[in-house]
Design an enzyme around this catalytic site. Structure first.
Site, short mmCIF file in Angstrom:
data_model
loop_
_atom_site.label_atom_id
_atom_site.label_comp_id
_atom_site.label_asym_id
_atom_site.label_seq_id
_atom_site.Cartn_x
_atom_site.Cartn_y
_atom_site.Cartn_z
N HIS A 260 -0.25 -43.51 -65.27
CA HIS A 260 -0.83 -42.60 -64.29
C HIS A 260 -0.08 -42.59 -62.94
CE1 HIS A 260 -4.17 -42.34 -67.09
NE2 HIS A 260 -4.41 -43.64 -66.97
O1 RIB Z 1 -7.81 -42.85 -63.73
C1 RIB Z 1 -6.59 -43.52 -63.50
C2 RIB Z 1 -6.54 -44.06 -62.11
O2 RIB Z 1 -7.58 -45.02 -61.94
C3 RIB Z 1 -5.24 -44.82 -61.80
O3 RIB Z 1 -4.94 -44.68 -60.44
C4 RIB Z 1 -5.60 -46.24 -62.10
O4 RIB Z 1 -4.82 -47.18 -61.34
C5 RIB Z 1 -7.03 -46.29 -61.64
O5 RIB Z 1 -7.02 -46.48 -60.23
#
Ligand code: RIB
Ligand code: CA
Length: 331
Positions: A260
């Site tokens: 992500h």
């Molecule tokens: O949904 C993914 C996000 O949530 C990413 O930033 C992960 O690190 C969590 O913070």
């Protein structure tokens, strides 16, 4: 990114001599946050990391702050200041994600104790003071967790919105639906009021939702490329992602876990490998089952004004080649 550079990037003629872009990373490390921080610190010719501001998210604030200090040490950059931000969302009770990231937030590695403490100033006040002291458009905010700190800074000092060049935020989901509830992505769900403040602020905002991060799968072949670098940063990346992938592999059954937060930094470095659209995005605040949902009007049916550049796809091979190359530059 200035229009001229964006046009050149689109033509594949990105000017690698383009001016260094000043960024502040607001983050809740988090294995994927940690990889994003490493990518940014491995790109000194394009990005100047002014500071890191921690926020409660994946794990409590004291841990996200400690993790940010440790990861900058891992990158050989103890000079990058870390400011602790908000310990809880604007209105709701804290929600954490140890079920994904482990108790420390960066399970998979056991990093050395931090070499220095966080700064004394609160992260929200640091954001306000630094933006007020900057030229309009000088600083980009890279937000990798709940956007509480930025929203609180906007509430305390509304004048800063005119100073922010752009906010690039890993947040939201529409086509891929939610990961913490059936409809909401974690970073928005933790603090939807903060998300609402920012999407209504008028600041140039690029959202990096699950709709694009789910196309950047850290397969074992790709993780092996980090290990093969032979440096401590590459080994740490592989070990961290090998831990955090368990949740997504178990849930989705894919050949790799989505990566992500590094998409935020990669977007700044190579926007041409991403695809997006300028659309209206609103945040659901009162839904019985849909609170925290990013209502992304991809087809423009609402006629509401566009307020977000919403990313939808990425060239995953180019993305991972960029990540491996930048991590390879670190100790
Ligand atoms: O949904 C993914 C996000 O949530 C990413 O930033 C992960 O690190 C969590 O913070
Ligand atoms: Ca994060």
């Amino acid at each position: 990114m200035r229009e001229r550079e964006r046009e050149r990037a689109k033509q594949g003629k990105t000017d690698r001599t383009m001016a260094t872009r000043k960024i502040i990373i607001d983050t809740d490390p988090g294995q994927d946050d940690s990889v994003a921080i490493l990518i940014a610190l491995g790109s000194p010719h394009e990005l100047e990391v002014v500071a890191i501001v921690s926020v409660a998210g994946n794990v409590p604030l004291w841990r996200t702050t400690e993790n940010a200090l440790k990861v900058t040490d891992l990158a050989g950059r103890p000079d990058v200041p870390v400011y602790a931000g908000c310990a809880r969302p604007m209105r709701r009770q804290p929600i954490t994600a140890e079920h994904v990231h482990g108790t420390t937030g960066i399970n998979g590695v056991d990093l050395a104790p931090a070499s220095r403490p966080a700064q004394d100033q609160h992260g929200v006040d640091f954001l306000i003071d630094t933006l007020r002291a900057s030229e309009p458009g000088e600083i980009t905010l890279c937000v990798l967790g709940p956007i509480t700190n930025v929203a609180m800074a906007m509430v305390k000092a509304p004048d800063i919105t005119g100073r922010i060049a752009e906010i690039v935020w890993m947040a939201g989901a529409y086509f891929e639906v939610g990961n913490i509830t059936p409809t909401a992505e974690f970073n928005v769900y933790v603090d939807p009021e903060a998300a609402d403040v920012v999407v209504k602020s008028g600041v140039k905002l690029t959202m990096v939702p699950l709709d694009v991060t789910h196309r950047a799968l850290a397969t074992h072949e790709r993780l092996d490329r980090f290990r093969a670098l032979g440096n401590r940063a590459g080994q740490a990346v592989a070990d961290m992602l090998n831990f955090s992938e368990r949740f997504d592999l178990g849930k989705y059954g894919w050949i790799g876990a989505p990566l992500h937060d590094p998409c935020v930094i990669a977007y700044l470095l190579q926007p041409e490998i991403f695809v997006g659209r300028h659309i209206n995005v609103e945040i659901e605040l009162a839904g019985t089952y849909t609170t925290g949902m990013t209502v992304a009007d991809w087809w423009g049916v609402s006629k509401r004004p566009a307020n977000v550049t919403y990313l939808r796809d990425v060239d995953a091979d180019a993305f991972f080649s960029l990540l491996v190359e930048r991590v390879g530059r670190l100790p």
